[in-house]
Design a protein around this motif. Structure first.
Motif, short mmCIF file in Angstrom:
data_model
loop_
_atom_site.label_atom_id
_atom_site.label_comp_id
_atom_site.label_asym_id
_atom_site.label_seq_id
_atom_site.Cartn_x
_atom_site.Cartn_y
_atom_site.Cartn_z
N ARG A 6 0.84 -1.20 0.00
CA ARG A 6 0.00 0.00 0.00
C ARG A 6 0.87 1.25 0.00
N GLU A 14 -10.16 12.55 -8.40
CA GLU A 14 -10.83 11.46 -7.71
C GLU A 14 -11.27 10.36 -8.66
N ILE A 16 -11.75 5.73 -8.94
CA ILE A 16 -11.15 4.44 -8.61
C ILE A 16 -10.78 3.74 -9.91
N LEU A 210 -4.82 -1.47 -7.56
CA LEU A 210 -6.10 -0.83 -7.29
C LEU A 210 -5.79 0.59 -6.81
N ASP A 212 -7.26 3.86 -5.44
CA ASP A 212 -8.41 4.54 -4.84
C ASP A 212 -7.99 5.99 -4.62
N ASP A 214 -9.85 8.54 -4.33
CA ASP A 214 -10.68 9.24 -3.35
C ASP A 214 -10.03 9.16 -1.97
N ALA A 215 -9.49 7.99 -1.64
CA ALA A 215 -8.85 7.79 -0.34
C ALA A 215 -7.36 8.10 -0.38
N GLU A 217 -4.84 6.27 -2.11
CA GLU A 217 -4.09 5.03 -1.86
C GLU A 217 -3.98 4.18 -3.11
N ASP A 226 -10.09 -6.65 -0.83
CA ASP A 226 -9.93 -5.21 -0.98
C ASP A 226 -10.96 -4.61 -1.93
N VAL A 230 -13.74 -1.20 -1.28
CA VAL A 230 -13.42 0.07 -1.92
C VAL A 230 -14.47 0.44 -2.95
N LEU A 231 -14.85 -0.53 -3.78
CA LEU A 231 -15.77 -0.22 -4.87
C LEU A 231 -17.17 0.06 -4.38
N HIS A 234 -17.88 3.71 -3.97
CA HIS A 234 -17.66 4.54 -5.15
C HIS A 234 -18.96 4.75 -5.90
#
Length: 567
Positions: A6, A14, A16, A210, A212, A214-215, A217, A226, A230-231, A234
């Motif tokens: 990570r 933003e 994903i 992956l 993300d 928005d976060a 990461e 995971d 996460v999705l 979204h």
């Protein structure tokens, strides 16, 4: 290396994304054989000779001669042979190239002739070009299918070049939310994070990732667990075109009936298509300099036309506001910079700096553009020819004086007359603090204002574009709002249109304040057109006016944030 891994970063665009990692830069040394090093010098020489020929064909003999010198330097055995020999003896490639070029640069710098001494910079530029070429040759091939680009510094050109080649996300070690790469990512709707740990460059290429954004990461080698977590959070409707709110003409209405025109900011065909597909009325800012940020000379007429025609060809009958070449801040090409970040162009143009955006004469390529014999006439000719059939307007960047406006208007008028073309509207970017403060003085001389909140905010707050602290929401600072209000009032008094083309026009904190200040035209990242139209439909313009008045009385951006309700 254990997976998953990570990496945290600053969210700058933003969304994903799930795709294969494409590590375009690595932390390892450049690897090449002696023959490949020699070939790289030869290729750089050939590139410069070819450019010199194009410039000479365009009648730009002085620049052609200077670029040709760069070719001669790269082809000189006194430069290439020591580097090749050092690599053959087992030396590190990058060290060998740099030592060989520094030895020649030192000889030139010691010469009594100032003109010859200045060639030391040309020698160093050849070294950079050779190492860039060798790095690219050793880079991993681009993955097939969807991929996430990982680079030390993702450039705007990277994003545009790869936008229709499978790019689904981007990760940059350098940069911030106001960098031009971040701006282009938002326009394309490409999720992106910046300010990431350099260790990400050592992540295993070819792994699934992956992102993300928005976060903030990147997960390398995500586990099945995971993905749903996460999705699930979204909202795809934020990234997909929704139903039109007021037809496809780009207009939107607030809840109490005020009409706002929504345009899009673009630098590519992909962005233009996306903006129009989601209801933009046209283009409120066409960034013409992005394809030329690694250029070795001012673009030729043919190069200007090749960049403009595919985009303007999509805008028949629509607004098309084309900004003149804006080589400033993080977009200064090699021919306008030297090792210290300050350079002079091939015809002796004024030097440029790359410090905090906005100081007059610093970070702006306008003076260099005006000083060049053919760059401005060539670009204006290309704009007028490619823009026939559009509602064409020309936008001058980084304006600091009325004389600059008058110079451009004079060349524009003469060029239009020579082509028998209609004279387009001429406006200025209001992005310098002093220009915003003097908006009433500029208003009688122009046909419209376009407020560039990215640079204006950066100058007022003392933030460089690449500073991680810089972000569009900071345009809600009362000091910036006061300048926007001043420009809007000057426009009303002079009966000229005022638009906002900075990314803050698509920020939920700033948008209600712009509406409240009386701004009726917004030009936003192409991927955010639909969202902005949706937000506008939920705003009450009268309430926004009261909100803006209160915000102007606040002391800090945090106080303003407390005033503005979520939209």
């Amino acid at each position: 290396m254990n997976l998953p891994m990570r990496f945290r970063g600053l969210p700058v665009s933003e969304g994903i994304a799930l795709g294969t990692l494409h590590i375009a830069d690595t932390e390892t040394a450049v690897s090449a054989t002696p023959e490949e090093v020699g070939d790289a010098f030869a290729a750089v020489a050939a590139e410069r000779f070819a450019l010199a020929e194009r410039l000479r064909d365009a009648g730009r003999d002085q620049e052609a001669a200077i670029i040709e010198v760069g070719g001669l330097i790269a082809a000189d055995p006194l430069l290439a042979d020591p580097a090749v020999a050092a690599v053959r003896d087992g030396g590190d490639v990058a060290t060998a190239v740099r030592q060989a070029t520094e030895a020649q640069a030192a000889v030139l710098e010691a010469l009594a002739n100032p003109e010859m001494a200045e060639r030391a910079g040309d020698v160093r530029q050849v070294a950079h070009a050779v190492l860039d070429r060798l790095s690219q040759a050793g880079a991993a091939p681009r993955p097939a299918g969807d991929f996430i680009l990982v680079r030390r510094e993702v450039s705007p050109a990277d994003l545009i070049e790869l936008a229709e080649a499978g790019l689904v996300g981007a990760v940059s070690v350098a940069g911030g939310a106001s960098s031009h790469a971040a701006i282009i990512a938002r326009g394309l709707g490409v999720p992106m994070i910046a300010g990431t740990d350099p260790a990400v460059l050592a992540a295993p290429a070819g792994q699934r990732g992956l992102l993300d954004a928005d976060a903030g990461e990147l997960i390398v080698g995500p586990e099945t667990g995971d993905l749903p977590a996460v999705l699930a959070g979204h909202d795809p409707s934020q990234r997909q075109p929704g139903p039109g709110l007021a037809g496809s003409d780009g207009s939107a209405r607030t809840a109490d009936g005020r009409e706002i025109t929504v345009l899009c900011n673009v630098a590519s065909v992909a962005e233009t298509r996306r903006g129009l597909a989601t209801g933009a009325a046209g283009v409120g800012l066409l960034r013409t300099e992005i394809p030329f940020t690694e250029a070795l000379a001012w673009p030729t007429l043919a190069e200007d036309q090749a960049q403009l025609e595919p985009i303007l060809g999509l805008l028949a009958g629509r607004p098309a506001t084309v900004r003149l070449l804006d080589f400033s801040g993080d977009k200064i090409p090699p021919f306008l910079r030297d090792e210290a970040g300050v350079g002079s162009g091939p015809s002796g143009e004024a030097g440029l700096g790359s410090g905090p955006s906005g100081e007059a004469g610093v970070g702006s390529g306008l003076a260099a553009l005006l000083a060049h014999r053919t760059a401005l006439p060539d670009q204006l000719r290309a704009i007028l020819q490619a823009g026939r059939g559009t509602q064409l307007a020309v936008l001058i960047p980084m304006v600091s004086s009325l004389d600059e406006v008058r110079q451009v208007r004079d060349v524009l008028t003469k060029t239009a007359a020579a082509l028998g073309a209609a004279l387009p509207r001429l406006g200025i970017m209001v992005e310098l603090q002093a220009t915003a403060a003097a908006a009433a003085t500029f208003a009688p001389e122009v046909d419209f204002f376009s407020i560039g909140t990215n640079d204006l905010t950066g100058q007022v707050l003392g933030l460089d574009r690449r500073d991680p602290a810089a972000r569009p929401a900071l345009a809600a600072d009362p000091r910036v709002l006061a300048l926007i209000a001043r420009v809007a009032e000057a426009g009303r008094q002079a009966d000229i249109s005022v638009s906002v083309c900075g990314d803050s026009a698509a920020d939920p904190l700033v948008l209600p304040l712009l509406v409240g200040l009386g701004v009726n035209t917004l030009s936003v990242p192409a991927a955010r057109v639909q969202r902005v139209r949706t937000w506008l439909a939920g705003l009450d313009a009268s309430a926004c006016a009261a909100l803006a008045a209160a915000a102007l009385q606040a002391s800090t951006v945090d106080q303003v944030r407390e005033l503005v309700p979520p939209i």
